[in-house]
Design a protein around this motif. Structure first.
Motif, PDB file in Angstrom:
ATOM      1  N   LYS A 258       0.700  -1.245   0.058  1.00  0.00           N
ATOM      2  CA  LYS A 258       0.047  -0.026   0.037  1.00  0.00           C
ATOM      3  C   LYS A 258       0.907   1.229  -0.042  1.00  0.00           C
ATOM      4  N   VAL A 259       2.078   1.024   0.786  1.00  0.00           N
ATOM      5  CA  VAL A 259       2.779   2.442   1.031  1.00  0.00           C
ATOM      6  C   VAL A 259       3.508   2.564  -0.343  1.00  0.00           C
ATOM      7  N   MET A 260       3.923   1.573  -1.250  1.00  0.00           N
ATOM      8  CA  MET A 260       4.649   1.820  -2.475  1.00  0.00           C
ATOM      9  C   MET A 260       3.759   2.299  -3.561  1.00  0.00           C
ATOM     10  N   LEU A 261       2.354   1.932  -3.479  1.00  0.00           N
ATOM     11  CA  LEU A 261       1.585   2.114  -4.604  1.00  0.00           C
ATOM     12  C   LEU A 261       1.070   3.743  -4.188  1.00  0.00           C
ATOM     13  N   TRP A 262       0.900   4.165  -2.987  1.00  0.00           N
ATOM     14  CA  TRP A 262       0.785   5.553  -2.596  1.00  0.00           C
ATOM     15  C   TRP A 262       1.964   6.349  -2.996  1.00  0.00           C
ATOM     16  N   PHE A 263       3.017   5.894  -2.784  1.00  0.00           N
ATOM     17  CA  PHE A 263       4.385   6.563  -3.291  1.00  0.00           C
ATOM     18  C   PHE A 263       4.273   6.807  -4.849  1.00  0.00           C
ATOM     19  N   LYS A 264       4.007   5.625  -5.650  1.00  0.00           N
ATOM     20  CA  LYS A 264       3.740   5.647  -6.912  1.00  0.00           C
ATOM     21  C   LYS A 264       3.085   6.522  -7.514  1.00  0.00           C
ATOM     22  N   GLU A 265       1.843   6.719  -6.741  1.00  0.00           N
ATOM     23  CA  GLU A 265       0.650   7.619  -7.358  1.00  0.00           C
ATOM     24  C   GLU A 265       0.914   9.295  -6.816  1.00  0.00           C
ATOM     25  N   ASN A 266       1.501   9.190  -5.999  1.00  0.00           N
ATOM     26  CA  ASN A 266       1.594  10.716  -5.273  1.00  0.00           C
ATOM     27  C   ASN A 266       2.747  11.315  -5.295  1.00  0.00           C
ATOM     28  N   ALA A 267       3.770  10.712  -5.359  1.00  0.00           N
ATOM     29  CA  ALA A 267       5.049  11.379  -5.147  1.00  0.00           C
ATOM     30  C   ALA A 267       5.593  11.740  -6.969  1.00  0.00           C
ATOM     31  N   MET A 285      -2.181  10.304   4.070  1.00  0.00           N
ATOM     32  CA  MET A 285      -1.678   9.064   3.617  1.00  0.00           C
ATOM     33  C   MET A 285      -2.059   8.104   4.480  1.00  0.00           C
ATOM     34  N   GLU A 286      -2.226   8.321   5.770  1.00  0.00           N
ATOM     35  CA  GLU A 286      -2.672   7.224   6.677  1.00  0.00           C
ATOM     36  C   GLU A 286      -4.334   6.825   6.453  1.00  0.00           C
ATOM     37  N   ALA A 287      -5.148   7.942   5.821  1.00  0.00           N
ATOM     38  CA  ALA A 287      -6.404   7.760   5.437  1.00  0.00           C
ATOM     39  C   ALA A 287      -6.362   6.634   4.235  1.00  0.00           C
ATOM     40  N   ALA A 288      -5.629   6.881   3.339  1.00  0.00           N
ATOM     41  CA  ALA A 288      -5.228   6.274   1.894  1.00  0.00           C
ATOM     42  C   ALA A 288      -5.024   4.778   2.283  1.00  0.00           C
ATOM     43  N   LEU A 289      -4.214   4.576   3.580  1.00  0.00           N
ATOM     44  CA  LEU A 289      -3.483   3.110   3.780  1.00  0.00           C
ATOM     45  C   LEU A 289      -4.581   2.350   4.515  1.00  0.00           C
ATOM     46  N   ALA A 290      -5.707   3.009   5.224  1.00  0.00           N
ATOM     47  CA  ALA A 290      -6.407   2.278   5.869  1.00  0.00           C
ATOM     48  C   ALA A 290      -7.692   1.651   5.281  1.00  0.00           C
ATOM     49  N   THR A 291      -7.602   1.736   3.915  1.00  0.00           N
ATOM     50  CA  THR A 291      -8.693   0.872   3.131  1.00  0.00           C
ATOM     51  C   THR A 291      -7.673   0.201   2.028  1.00  0.00           C
ATOM     52  N   ASN A 292      -8.508  -0.394   1.266  1.00  0.00           N
ATOM     53  CA  ASN A 292      -7.782  -1.310   0.336  1.00  0.00           C
ATOM     54  C   ASN A 292      -7.902  -0.563  -1.203  1.00  0.00           C
ATOM     55  N   ASP A 293      -8.249   0.491  -1.110  1.00  0.00           N
ATOM     56  CA  ASP A 293      -8.447   1.227  -2.479  1.00  0.00           C
ATOM     57  C   ASP A 293      -7.461   1.065  -3.407  1.00  0.00           C
ATOM     58  N   LEU A 294      -6.042   1.333  -2.647  1.00  0.00           N
ATOM     59  CA  LEU A 294      -4.718   1.371  -3.467  1.00  0.00           C
ATOM     60  C   LEU A 294      -4.530  -0.158  -4.052  1.00  0.00           C
ATOM     61  N   LEU A 295      -4.884  -1.170  -3.169  1.00  0.00           N
ATOM     62  CA  LEU A 295      -4.724  -2.306  -3.871  1.00  0.00           C
ATOM     63  C   LEU A 295      -5.589  -2.813  -4.874  1.00  0.00           C
ATOM     64  N   ASP A 296      -6.871  -2.328  -4.717  1.00  0.00           N
ATOM     65  CA  ASP A 296      -7.767  -2.639  -5.905  1.00  0.00           C
ATOM     66  C   ASP A 296      -7.429  -1.775  -7.213  1.00  0.00           C
ATOM     67  N   ARG A 297      -6.779  -0.830  -7.111  1.00  0.00           N
ATOM     68  CA  ARG A 297      -6.171   0.017  -8.560  1.00  0.00           C
ATOM     69  C   ARG A 297      -4.722  -0.216  -8.749  1.00  0.00           C
TER      70      ARG A 297
END
Length: 309
Positions: A258-267, A285-297
């Motif tokens: 999740k952290v890696m996907l957040w990094f890829k999408e936002n940095a 960031m923590e709100a995004a990590l709290a769900t599976n949205d990043l994994l689903d996308r």
């Protein structure tokens, strides 16, 4: 022979860095948290003697770096180690080799650091080695809050801890409190004849577990992991942000993803994770990590080009 900038860049992507003032290179042999079998160490020594200067230096990220390899010897060195199940690498804007302490055998280790590092290595360093990220992405695994591996200075740092509980009703107000005496963080003090835990100081290191003769800190406490994100060291320093809560070892790989996907999408391209967190905000960031949205996308995120400023 004069080596071009293009040639230097090309071999750097394969794990070879030019030695200062020479036309020779150091080749980084990748490990999993510093583990090398005896046969692998012999192969590295043989490779150093055959194709390099004979010297091997172990890097701060636990790679075995063979020094002094002439440019023309690089393909032969690669082939020699590949035949023996070893490979060069560890550079570029992607997941870097995983570091880990000896927590598996250390008396202070709260988790099996070497096995967890192997799992992370297989899933991310090997499984996602072709994923281009905005910047390098370092992952470190530490077995306890002694922090020998400095997990809080990695883009993602895992730290073993104990998810113990303290039962104040069992405290008998001993004149010399065994929990207070054993706590290295001074998180426990005796107030009005009772031990009190300051949660803001407690690192969940587990040292006090089982120390109370009356069971206020139970002898059995499950191992868990704390996760730091966005740590960096060097010219720009940032202590990693400690994520809320603790995680089981089985949950750690999903959180890293999740952290890696957040990094890829936002940095932005060439922006470290910590800088992106500071720019966007820890809460977001923590709100995004709290769900599976990043994994689903996941496929969508990985397919997108890097953000440019």
């Amino acid at each position: 022979m004069s080596i071009s900038k293009e040639q230097i860049t090309a071999v750097k992507g394969r794990g070879f860095l030019q030695n200062r003032g020479t036309e020779c290179f150091s080749g980084r042999v990748v490990s999993v948290a510093g583990q090398f079998a005896p046969d692998a160490l012999r192969a590295i020594a043989d490779c150093a003697e055959k194709f390099g200067s004979g010297k091997v230096i172990f890097t701060s990220r636990l790679a075995a770096e063979i020094v002094g390899i002439p440019f023309d010897n690089i393909p032969q060195a690669e082939a020699f180690l590949a035949e023996r199940g070893l490979y060069f690498g560890g550079t570029g804007a992607k997941v870097r080799p995983i570091t880990g302490c000896k927590g598996t055998t250390c008396i202070y280790g709260n988790i099996d650091t070497q096995q967890l590092a192997q799992t992370i290595h297989d899933k991310f360093y090997i499984g996602m080695r072709d994923v281009k990220l905005p910047h390098k992405f370092k992952i470190g695994v530490g077995g306890c809050p002694n922090s020998c591996m400095k997990p809080s200075l990695n883009d993602v740092g895992i730290e073993g801890c104990k998810a113990f509980s303290f039962d104040a009703t069992l405290c008998r107000g001993c004149k010399k409190c065994a929990i207070t005496e054993s706590c290295p963080s001074k998180a426990v003090s005796v107030v009005d004849g009772k031990a009190v835990v300051d949660e803001s100081k407690c690192t969940k290191c587990g040292v006090c577990v089982g120390k109370c003769p009356f069971g206020a800190a139970p002898k059995e406490a499950k191992s868990a992991c704390r996760i730091f994100v966005g740590g960096t060291w060097g010219k720009k320093q940032r202590m990693g942000t400690l994520l809320s809560g603790t995680y089981t070892e089985a949950e750690v790989p999903e959180m890293i993803e999740k952290v890696m996907l957040w990094f890829k999408e936002n940095a932005y391209a060439k922006e470290r994770l910590g800088a992106a967190i500071d720019r966007i905000g820890v809460a977001q960031m923590e709100a995004a990590l709290a769900t599976n949205d990043l994994l689903d996308r996941k496929d969508e995120i990985l397919a997108k080009p890097l953000l440019e400023r």
